[in-house]
Design a protein around this motif. Structure first.
Motif, PDB file in Angstrom:
ATOM      1  N   PRO A  53      17.217   0.530   4.908  1.00 31.85           N
ATOM      2  CA  PRO A  53      15.899   0.133   4.126  1.00 31.85           C
ATOM      3  C   PRO A  53      14.780   1.225   4.384  1.00 31.85           C
ATOM      4  O   PRO A  53      14.524   1.481   5.426  1.00 31.85           O
ATOM      5  CB  PRO A  53      15.398  -1.082   4.353  1.00 31.85           C
ATOM      6  N   LYS A  54      14.270   1.917   3.355  1.00 32.16           N
ATOM      7  CA  LYS A  54      13.306   2.774   3.263  1.00 32.16           C
ATOM      8  C   LYS A  54      11.807   2.061   3.903  1.00 32.16           C
ATOM      9  O   LYS A  54      11.181   2.667   4.674  1.00 32.16           O
ATOM     10  CB  LYS A  54      12.933   3.561   2.105  1.00 32.16           C
ATOM     11  N   PHE A  55      11.813   1.088   3.222  1.00 31.36           N
ATOM     12  CA  PHE A  55      10.184   0.363   3.721  1.00 31.36           C
ATOM     13  C   PHE A  55      10.603  -0.991   4.325  1.00 31.36           C
ATOM     14  O   PHE A  55      11.074  -1.693   3.949  1.00 31.36           O
ATOM     15  CB  PHE A  55       9.609  -0.132   2.222  1.00 31.36           C
ATOM     16  N   VAL A  56      10.207  -0.930   5.554  1.00 29.42           N
ATOM     17  CA  VAL A  56      10.367  -2.133   6.484  1.00 29.42           C
ATOM     18  C   VAL A  56       9.257  -2.855   6.774  1.00 29.42           C
ATOM     19  O   VAL A  56       8.413  -2.253   7.262  1.00 29.42           O
ATOM     20  CB  VAL A  56      11.240  -1.644   7.663  1.00 29.42           C
ATOM     21  N   GLY A  57       9.149  -4.038   6.840  1.00 27.53           N
ATOM     22  CA  GLY A  57       8.033  -4.916   7.170  1.00 27.53           C
ATOM     23  C   GLY A  57       7.982  -4.877   8.547  1.00 27.53           C
ATOM     24  O   GLY A  57       7.208  -4.303   9.448  1.00 27.53           O
ATOM     25  N   ILE A  58       8.935  -5.724   9.124  1.00 31.38           N
ATOM     26  CA  ILE A  58       8.878  -5.839  10.573  1.00 31.38           C
ATOM     27  C   ILE A  58      10.414  -5.825  11.166  1.00 31.38           C
ATOM     28  O   ILE A  58      11.271  -6.415  10.694  1.00 31.38           O
ATOM     29  CB  ILE A  58       8.357  -7.526  10.926  1.00 31.38           C
ATOM     30  N   GLU A  59      10.706  -5.100  12.173  1.00 34.22           N
ATOM     31  CA  GLU A  59      11.886  -5.109  12.957  1.00 34.22           C
ATOM     32  C   GLU A  59      11.675  -6.097  13.989  1.00 34.22           C
ATOM     33  O   GLU A  59      10.854  -6.401  14.604  1.00 34.22           O
ATOM     34  CB  GLU A  59      11.895  -3.629  13.728  1.00 34.22           C
ATOM     35  N   ILE A  60      12.893  -6.874  14.099  1.00 31.91           N
ATOM     36  CA  ILE A  60      13.061  -7.950  14.900  1.00 31.91           C
ATOM     37  C   ILE A  60      14.293  -7.962  15.580  1.00 31.91           C
ATOM     38  O   ILE A  60      15.279  -7.328  15.075  1.00 31.91           O
ATOM     39  CB  ILE A  60      12.820  -9.358  13.960  1.00 31.91           C
TER      40      ILE A  60
ATOM     41  N   GLN B 296       0.771  -1.283   0.094  1.00 26.27           N
ATOM     42  CA  GLN B 296       0.154   0.043  -0.078  1.00 26.27           C
ATOM     43  C   GLN B 296       0.736   1.258  -0.154  1.00 26.27           C
ATOM     44  O   GLN B 296       0.543   2.222  -0.668  1.00 26.27           O
ATOM     45  CB  GLN B 296      -0.597   0.088   1.350  1.00 26.27           C
ATOM     46  N   GLN B 297       1.897   1.279   0.889  1.00 27.45           N
ATOM     47  CA  GLN B 297       2.924   2.303   0.990  1.00 27.45           C
ATOM     48  C   GLN B 297       3.495   2.486  -0.544  1.00 27.45           C
ATOM     49  O   GLN B 297       3.553   3.957  -0.803  1.00 27.45           O
ATOM     50  CB  GLN B 297       3.894   1.992   1.833  1.00 27.45           C
ATOM     51  N   ILE B 298       3.877   1.650  -1.134  1.00 29.15           N
ATOM     52  CA  ILE B 298       4.636   1.651  -2.234  1.00 29.15           C
ATOM     53  C   ILE B 298       3.671   2.022  -3.607  1.00 29.15           C
ATOM     54  O   ILE B 298       3.978   2.984  -4.241  1.00 29.15           O
ATOM     55  CB  ILE B 298       5.194   0.272  -2.561  1.00 29.15           C
ATOM     56  N   ASN B 299       2.514   1.288  -3.284  1.00 25.90           N
ATOM     57  CA  ASN B 299       1.370   1.903  -4.460  1.00 25.90           C
ATOM     58  C   ASN B 299       1.106   3.394  -4.342  1.00 25.90           C
ATOM     59  O   ASN B 299       1.344   4.029  -5.464  1.00 25.90           O
ATOM     60  CB  ASN B 299       0.220   1.209  -4.298  1.00 25.90           C
ATOM     61  N   GLN B 300       1.243   3.898  -3.015  1.00 27.28           N
ATOM     62  CA  GLN B 300       0.804   5.422  -2.860  1.00 27.28           C
ATOM     63  C   GLN B 300       2.058   6.201  -3.581  1.00 27.28           C
ATOM     64  O   GLN B 300       1.665   7.179  -4.265  1.00 27.28           O
ATOM     65  CB  GLN B 300       0.594   5.643  -1.699  1.00 27.28           C
TER      66      GLN B 300
ATOM     67  N   ASN C  23       0.379  -7.566  -4.650  1.00 31.36           N
ATOM     68  CA  ASN C  23      -0.163  -6.536  -4.005  1.00 31.36           C
ATOM     69  C   ASN C  23      -0.140  -5.112  -4.648  1.00 31.36           C
ATOM     70  O   ASN C  23      -0.433  -4.221  -4.172  1.00 31.36           O
ATOM     71  CB  ASN C  23      -0.363  -6.524  -2.830  1.00 31.36           C
ATOM     72  N   ILE C  24       0.862  -5.067  -5.643  1.00 30.05           N
ATOM     73  CA  ILE C  24       1.234  -4.032  -6.222  1.00 30.05           C
ATOM     74  C   ILE C  24       0.174  -3.592  -7.364  1.00 30.05           C
ATOM     75  O   ILE C  24       0.083  -4.517  -8.280  1.00 30.05           O
ATOM     76  CB  ILE C  24       2.589  -3.826  -6.995  1.00 30.05           C
ATOM     77  N   ASP C  25      -0.287  -2.537  -7.400  1.00 30.13           N
ATOM     78  CA  ASP C  25      -1.618  -2.292  -8.618  1.00 30.13           C
ATOM     79  C   ASP C  25      -1.290  -1.413  -9.741  1.00 30.13           C
ATOM     80  O   ASP C  25      -2.024  -0.920 -10.358  1.00 30.13           O
ATOM     81  CB  ASP C  25      -2.606  -1.695  -7.786  1.00 30.13           C
TER      82      ASP C  25
ATOM     83  N   GLY D 112       2.373   5.927 -11.159  1.00 28.05           N
ATOM     84  CA  GLY D 112       2.539   6.820 -12.003  1.00 28.05           C
ATOM     85  C   GLY D 112       4.084   7.091 -12.651  1.00 28.05           C
ATOM     86  O   GLY D 112       4.506   7.565 -13.575  1.00 28.05           O
ATOM     87  N   LYS D 113       4.775   6.393 -11.713  1.00 28.88           N
ATOM     88  CA  LYS D 113       6.590   6.341 -12.122  1.00 28.88           C
ATOM     89  C   LYS D 113       6.690   5.094 -12.881  1.00 28.88           C
ATOM     90  O   LYS D 113       6.337   4.089 -12.801  1.00 28.88           O
ATOM     91  CB  LYS D 113       7.140   6.541 -10.875  1.00 28.88           C
TER      92      LYS D 113
END
Ligand code: IMP
Ligand code: MG
Length: 174
Positions: free
Chosen positions: A141-148, A26-30, A56-58, A34-35
């Protein structure tokens, strides 16, 4: 769960993983709609993450994979210094590297500098898992799922001695 000589226990469920991936997408889609975008998955570990994220990329995009080579002649050098597999033209494209896990970040630094040499418009990293306490790289990393925490984990693409990649959940060393 036993893999070879080690005992692992459940750490992240399939549901946690999938909802994390939906949030990342969702973050990446937003941000990228358009790029001109190319996703570059780092083999082998990222194969499941790439497959589920991309579903999930639209927007229209390219997907490719790279593998790192760590050989010097016939001997493993211990350091990675070659990208194999990337034939796509990255010039003036928005590149998003996809990694299963960022640990020390040293692998990522290598991939990052090799891709950066192709002059993309932008270059960022999305990873499913991130171990901030182990990180000593230059490119966070700019987009991080889960910090462990600094656990050793397997499953969902991640391996222990090349085994254990084929699970829907992620396990940690007991
Ligand atoms: P780096 O330390 O960030 O360079 O991580 C390099 C690679 O080590 C990652 O891409 C993974 O393939 C692997 N790795 C790091 N931490 C783990 C782990 O907890 N389990 C399995 N593989 C790992
Ligand atoms: Mg990996």
């Amino acid at each position: 769960m036993q893999i070879k000589d080690k005992e692992f226990e459940l750490f992240l469920s399939e549901q946690e993983i999938q909802s994390t991936i939906q949030r990342l997408a969702q973050q990446i889609n937003q941000e990228y709609r358009g790029k001109e975008v190319i996703f570059v998955g780092v083999m082998n570990g990222a194969f499941m993450f790439v497959a589920d994220l991309l579903r999930n990329i639209d927007f229209e995009c390219e997907v490719s994979f790279v593998k790192l080579a760590s050989y010097e002649g016939v001997q493993t050098s211990g350091t990675v210094h070659e990208l194999i597999g990337l034939v796509n033209d990255l010039y003036e494209k928005h590149v998003i590297i996809l990694e299963d896990i960022v640990d020390t970040g040293l692998t990522l630094d290598k991939v990052f500098s090799m891709i950066d040499a192709d002059a993309p418009s932008s270059l960022e990293v999305a990873c499913l898992l991130y171990k901030p306490t182990a990180f000593k790289g230059k490119h966070a990393p700019k987009f991080v799922g889960i910090e462990i925490p600094d656990h050793f984990v397997v499953g969902y693409g991640l391996d222990y001695m090349e085994y254990g990649r084929n699970t829907k959940d992620i396990y940690k060393l007991k």
